[in-house]
Design a protein around this motif. Structure first.
Motif: not given
Length: 181
Positions: A44-48, A60-68, A134-145
């Motif tokens: 699969g793919s992972k969105i960074h 934005l970037g994408i990679s394989g799901a097995n990439m760190h 308190r800083h990461r929730w902003v990124v998590e919210r964007t991922v949910s969008w």
């Protein structure tokens, strides 16, 4: 197990016995886009992404799901476009970068310091991730969008450029919705 009389290397064959079938990806293993990713780990793919403090996607970037995750930080930071500020010239880099424990590597810290970016990366085994919450929730919210875009739930495109284009369109829609409010 039967032996192959072909002159091709055995690495290009999969399966058992005489019913072996040719591999779809041939000798090209280790694709980084997640389509045929060496058959180790996850498929699969992972969105960074990197966002500003309001949750607008900057890079934005994408990679394989097995990439760190740590391998995708440098291309993302390089991909941040110049941002217009109220006073002075355009900013070419962020002032500060918050990241979780997946990015806790000395070479990444040195690279960010060399570029003049202050970093706040949680240390493995020493700090809890709660302080960065308190800083990461902003990124998590964007991922949910981004997850709200049905086209990104399942990857239908073979080429990574096409999938990255759809991620870019979704990010553009997020920016449009946020900036028109």
């Amino acid at each position: 197990m039967s032996s192959s009389t072909s002159s091709e290397p055995a690495a290009s064959w999969t399966g058992r016995g005489a019913r072996s079938t040719r591999s779809v990806c041939g000798l090209q293993k280790g694709a980084t886009d997640g389509t045929e990713s060496d058959r180790r780990g996850k498929m699969g793919s992972k969105i960074h992404l990197i966002t500003d403090r309001n949750g607008l996607p900057l890079s934005l970037g994408i990679s394989g799901a097995n990439m760190h995750d740590s391998q995708g930080l440098e291309p993302l930071v390089r991909g941040i476009p110049p941002i217009r500020s109220r006073r002075g010239p355009r900013r070419r880099r962020p002032g500060k970068l918050h990241a979780d424990k997946g990015y806790d590597y000395d070479h990444l810290r040195r690279w960010l310091r060399k570029r003049g970016i202050r970093h706040r990366i949680a240390r493995k085994g020493l700090e809890s991730s709660q302080g960065l919450g308190r800083h990461r929730w902003v990124v998590e919210r964007t991922v949910s969008w981004l997850a709200g875009c049905r086209r990104l739930h399942r990857r239908y495109e073979r080429k990574p450029e096409h999938f990255l284009a759809f991620v870019g369109i979704a990010a553009t829609l997020i920016c449009h919705r946020r900036l028109t409010k």
